[in-house]
Design a protein around this motif. Structure first.
Motif, PDB file in Angstrom:
ATOM      1  N   THR A  12      -1.391  -9.743  -1.281  1.00  0.00           N
ATOM      2  CA  THR A  12      -1.085 -10.513  -2.488  1.00  0.00           C
ATOM      3  C   THR A  12      -0.645  -9.592  -3.614  1.00  0.00           C
ATOM      4  O   THR A  12       0.325  -9.876  -4.329  1.00  0.00           O
ATOM      5  CB  THR A  12      -2.320 -11.334  -2.927  1.00  0.00           C
ATOM      6  OG1 THR A  12      -2.676 -12.237  -1.873  1.00  0.00           O
ATOM      7  CG2 THR A  12      -2.001 -12.144  -4.180  1.00  0.00           C
ATOM      8  N   ILE A  13      -1.353  -8.458  -3.774  1.00  0.00           N
ATOM      9  CA  ILE A  13      -0.988  -7.498  -4.819  1.00  0.00           C
ATOM     10  C   ILE A  13       0.414  -6.949  -4.565  1.00  0.00           C
ATOM     11  O   ILE A  13       1.260  -6.913  -5.470  1.00  0.00           O
ATOM     12  CB  ILE A  13      -2.017  -6.346  -4.876  1.00  0.00           C
ATOM     13  CG1 ILE A  13      -3.376  -6.872  -5.354  1.00  0.00           C
ATOM     14  CG2 ILE A  13      -1.526  -5.234  -5.807  1.00  0.00           C
ATOM     15  CD1 ILE A  13      -4.491  -5.857  -5.253  1.00  0.00           C
ATOM     16  N   VAL A  14       0.647  -6.529  -3.312  1.00  0.00           N
ATOM     17  CA  VAL A  14       1.960  -5.984  -2.961  1.00  0.00           C
ATOM     18  C   VAL A  14       3.047  -7.035  -3.148  1.00  0.00           C
ATOM     19  O   VAL A  14       4.127  -6.745  -3.685  1.00  0.00           O
ATOM     20  CB  VAL A  14       1.954  -5.472  -1.502  1.00  0.00           C
ATOM     21  CG1 VAL A  14       3.382  -5.162  -1.030  1.00  0.00           C
ATOM     22  CG2 VAL A  14       1.090  -4.236  -1.376  1.00  0.00           C
ATOM     23  N   THR A  15       2.749  -8.263  -2.712  1.00  0.00           N
ATOM     24  CA  THR A  15       3.749  -9.323  -2.805  1.00  0.00           C
ATOM     25  C   THR A  15       4.066  -9.658  -4.252  1.00  0.00           C
ATOM     26  O   THR A  15       5.224  -9.908  -4.596  1.00  0.00           O
ATOM     27  CB  THR A  15       3.275 -10.590  -2.065  1.00  0.00           C
ATOM     28  OG1 THR A  15       2.933 -10.247  -0.719  1.00  0.00           O
ATOM     29  CG2 THR A  15       4.375 -11.633  -2.037  1.00  0.00           C
ATOM     30  N   VAL A 149       0.037  -4.422   5.493  1.00  0.00           N
ATOM     31  CA  VAL A 149       0.363  -3.925   4.156  1.00  0.00           C
ATOM     32  C   VAL A 149       1.703  -3.194   4.148  1.00  0.00           C
ATOM     33  O   VAL A 149       2.546  -3.432   3.276  1.00  0.00           O
ATOM     34  CB  VAL A 149      -0.758  -3.008   3.623  1.00  0.00           C
ATOM     35  CG1 VAL A 149      -0.376  -2.452   2.245  1.00  0.00           C
ATOM     36  CG2 VAL A 149      -2.070  -3.777   3.530  1.00  0.00           C
ATOM     37  N   PHE A 150       1.920  -2.299   5.135  1.00  0.00           N
ATOM     38  CA  PHE A 150       3.172  -1.538   5.159  1.00  0.00           C
ATOM     39  C   PHE A 150       4.401  -2.452   5.269  1.00  0.00           C
ATOM     40  O   PHE A 150       5.369  -2.275   4.519  1.00  0.00           O
ATOM     41  CB  PHE A 150       3.166  -0.519   6.303  1.00  0.00           C
ATOM     42  CG  PHE A 150       4.458   0.260   6.415  1.00  0.00           C
ATOM     43  CD1 PHE A 150       4.710   1.327   5.574  1.00  0.00           C
ATOM     44  CD2 PHE A 150       5.424  -0.101   7.348  1.00  0.00           C
ATOM     45  CE1 PHE A 150       5.899   2.036   5.664  1.00  0.00           C
ATOM     46  CE2 PHE A 150       6.616   0.594   7.449  1.00  0.00           C
ATOM     47  CZ  PHE A 150       6.847   1.666   6.602  1.00  0.00           C
ATOM     48  N   PRO A 151       4.406  -3.438   6.205  1.00  0.00           N
ATOM     49  CA  PRO A 151       5.560  -4.345   6.241  1.00  0.00           C
ATOM     50  C   PRO A 151       5.755  -5.092   4.924  1.00  0.00           C
ATOM     51  O   PRO A 151       6.894  -5.361   4.531  1.00  0.00           O
ATOM     52  CB  PRO A 151       5.203  -5.317   7.377  1.00  0.00           C
ATOM     53  CG  PRO A 151       4.260  -4.568   8.233  1.00  0.00           C
ATOM     54  CD  PRO A 151       3.459  -3.714   7.300  1.00  0.00           C
ATOM     55  N   SER A 152       4.660  -5.425   4.236  1.00  0.00           N
ATOM     56  CA  SER A 152       4.776  -6.115   2.953  1.00  0.00           C
ATOM     57  C   SER A 152       5.449  -5.232   1.914  1.00  0.00           C
ATOM     58  O   SER A 152       6.301  -5.695   1.147  1.00  0.00           O
ATOM     59  CB  SER A 152       3.388  -6.549   2.462  1.00  0.00           C
ATOM     60  OG  SER A 152       2.823  -7.521   3.316  1.00  0.00           O
ATOM     61  N   VAL A 153       5.053  -3.953   1.892  1.00  0.00           N
ATOM     62  CA  VAL A 153       5.684  -3.002   0.959  1.00  0.00           C
ATOM     63  C   VAL A 153       7.170  -2.874   1.277  1.00  0.00           C
ATOM     64  O   VAL A 153       8.028  -2.889   0.385  1.00  0.00           O
ATOM     65  CB  VAL A 153       4.988  -1.626   1.036  1.00  0.00           C
ATOM     66  CG1 VAL A 153       5.750  -0.595   0.201  1.00  0.00           C
ATOM     67  CG2 VAL A 153       3.550  -1.732   0.545  1.00  0.00           C
ATOM     68  N   LEU A 154       7.468  -2.758   2.571  1.00  0.00           N
ATOM     69  CA  LEU A 154       8.859  -2.603   3.005  1.00  0.00           C
ATOM     70  C   LEU A 154       9.688  -3.835   2.664  1.00  0.00           C
ATOM     71  O   LEU A 154      10.790  -3.737   2.101  1.00  0.00           O
ATOM     72  CB  LEU A 154       8.891  -2.336   4.509  1.00  0.00           C
ATOM     73  CG  LEU A 154      10.255  -2.076   5.154  1.00  0.00           C
ATOM     74  CD1 LEU A 154      10.920  -0.850   4.542  1.00  0.00           C
ATOM     75  CD2 LEU A 154      10.096  -1.896   6.667  1.00  0.00           C
ATOM     76  N   VAL A 271       3.398 -17.453  -2.868  1.00  0.00           N
ATOM     77  CA  VAL A 271       3.165 -16.055  -2.516  1.00  0.00           C
ATOM     78  C   VAL A 271       1.797 -15.829  -1.871  1.00  0.00           C
ATOM     79  O   VAL A 271       1.696 -15.186  -0.824  1.00  0.00           O
ATOM     80  CB  VAL A 271       3.340 -15.152  -3.753  1.00  0.00           C
ATOM     81  CG1 VAL A 271       2.831 -13.743  -3.471  1.00  0.00           C
ATOM     82  CG2 VAL A 271       4.807 -15.101  -4.161  1.00  0.00           C
ATOM     83  N   PRO A 272       0.694 -16.341  -2.441  1.00  0.00           N
ATOM     84  CA  PRO A 272      -0.622 -16.091  -1.813  1.00  0.00           C
ATOM     85  C   PRO A 272      -0.739 -16.651  -0.404  1.00  0.00           C
ATOM     86  O   PRO A 272      -1.411 -16.063   0.441  1.00  0.00           O
ATOM     87  CB  PRO A 272      -1.597 -16.796  -2.773  1.00  0.00           C
ATOM     88  CG  PRO A 272      -0.879 -16.871  -4.078  1.00  0.00           C
ATOM     89  CD  PRO A 272       0.561 -17.073  -3.715  1.00  0.00           C
ATOM     90  N   LEU A 273      -0.086 -17.794  -0.140  1.00  0.00           N
ATOM     91  CA  LEU A 273      -0.154 -18.390   1.195  1.00  0.00           C
ATOM     92  C   LEU A 273       0.515 -17.479   2.221  1.00  0.00           C
ATOM     93  O   LEU A 273      -0.014 -17.259   3.316  1.00  0.00           O
ATOM     94  CB  LEU A 273       0.509 -19.761   1.196  1.00  0.00           C
ATOM     95  CG  LEU A 273       0.480 -20.521   2.530  1.00  0.00           C
ATOM     96  CD1 LEU A 273      -0.952 -20.767   2.974  1.00  0.00           C
ATOM     97  CD2 LEU A 273       1.241 -21.846   2.423  1.00  0.00           C
ATOM     98  N   GLY A 274       1.675 -16.945   1.860  1.00  0.00           N
ATOM     99  CA  GLY A 274       2.348 -16.020   2.769  1.00  0.00           C
ATOM    100  C   GLY A 274       1.521 -14.782   3.033  1.00  0.00           C
ATOM    101  O   GLY A 274       1.485 -14.262   4.150  1.00  0.00           O
TER     102      GLY A 274
END
Length: 378
Positions: A12-15, A149-154, A271-274
């Protein structure tokens, strides 16, 4: 803090950082440095490619979520599952590409009246759709190892920063529009490469497919599941992207660009749901395999409760401040203000029901989900 809560919070933070970058990109950078027609061109190409990208893997994402846990082992990696799903996706791309190529002139004629420039760049849908399909499958493969987390950052930060850089280069006329579109497509090719390197580090996939496991899961069962899920995924994604693709047939590309910009605002609600589905998806799948109904109920109940509260809060913040948000855009974008509350209602309802699609489509009742989604898109 459990793995779902911890990684959901991190995601959620990253998103939301990605949303902030996307907000700057879509609501400030693009309207300032690109014309509405150029924005419309990139959004239609992306939306059309994404619709095709959903079909290409023939349900490969859900196949990965459902069947990868059966292939994983501590002594032999993924038993060749990555090779299997990659070949499966390439077959899907070949079939879909041949069909689209045969009807290429039809698609060009659809958009010829409203935008000649769109017809000139429709050819880039082929590589872009393949890259997007690959990104989706590799993301789900990574999620199945509880590495989200890494895919989210990417996906949410790095790709958007690269796109902003590309827009900046194009705005000072260092490259042509054609080169801009080519590099735009290339961003997602780079994303696949980075994601693949990351997978090699976390899972150590093997090249030889374990035929014994493949025989146990039954190929016909996997393909049947994939075909039904592909139809469902196309319908579900169609609800998100079909509007942009259809609008380009009826209104000019600059108006499509205006719509695409203001339609971005309601996406913040979901966003939080994803974020929670990235980690709850493989957890629910594992719980279904072991028939752990207690964990399934707990995950779904918590997702519905927290998403309802958080989604409602974001819904109120957006609808109460819509005039201020639209004022941040150039004056010609004000005509799109009234569509935001309508789209916000849909996003909020999706949030309020929590991880329902994850539960349905990973269970033995997935055929009912296929029917419901198909009826909804019709």
């Amino acid at each position: 803090m459990g793995i779902i809560q911890r990684q959901s919070l991190q995601n959620t933070i990253v998103t939301y950082i990605g949303i902030a970058v996307g907000f700057i990109n879509l609501l400030i950078i693009q309207p300032a440095f690109l014309t509405p027609e150029e924005i419309g061109l990139t959004r239609v190409l992306f939306s059309l490619s994404y619709l095709i990208a959903v079909i290409i893997p023939i349900g490969g994402e859900k196949i990965t979520t459902k069947f990868l846990p059966l292939f994983k082992s501590s002594d032999n990696g993924d038993n060749g599952f990555l090779v299997l799903i990659t070949g499966y996706m390439v077959c899907g791309f070949t079939v879909v590409s041949l069909i689209i190529f045969c009807f290429r002139s039809y698609f060009i004629n659809i958009y010829a009246d409203q935008s000649q420039v769109l017809g000139e760049y429709l050819g880039y849908v082929f590589p872009l759709s393949f890259f997007l399909a690959g990104v989706n499958v590799l993301n789900v493969y990574t999620f199945s190892y509880f590495k989200t987390v890494f895919p989210s950052v990417l996906n949410n930060i790095l790709v958007r920063i690269i796109f902003i850089t590309l827009i900046s280069i194009y705005s000072i006329k260092l490259i042509t529009l054609k080169t801009f579109i080519q590099l735009y497509v290339g961003i997602y090719g780079l994303q696949i490469l980075i994601q693949f390197i990351y997978i090699l580090r976390i899972s150590k996939p093997t090249l030889i497919i374990n035929r014994k496991i493949l025989k146990e899961v039954r190929v016909t069962k996997v393909i049947t599941f994939g075909l039904l899920i592909a139809l469902t995924a196309f319908s579900a994604i169609g609800l998100k992207y079909l509007d942009t693709v259809m609008l380009a047939n009826y209104i000019s590309l600059d108006l499509v660009g205006i719509y695409a910009i203001v339609a971005f605002i309601p996406t913040v609600i979901e966003v939080p749901l994803g974020a929670i589905e990235k980690i709850s998806d493989p957890k629910i799948t594992t719980a279904l395999i072991t028939n752990n109904t207690t964990e399934i109920k707990a995950i779904y109940y918590k997702s519905s409760k927290y998403m309802l509260i958080l989604g409602g809060l974001i819904f109120l913040l957006i609808t109460a401040n819509i005039n201020f948000l639209v004022q941040l855009l150039p004056e010609e974008y004000a005509i799109g203000r009234d569509i935001v509350p309508i789209l916000c209602v849909g996003a909020f309802l999706n949030m309020a029901f929590g991880s329902n699609s994850t539960l349905i489509f990973n269970s033995h009742l997935y055929k009912y989900g296929v029917l419901f989604i198909f009826l909804m898109i019709v």
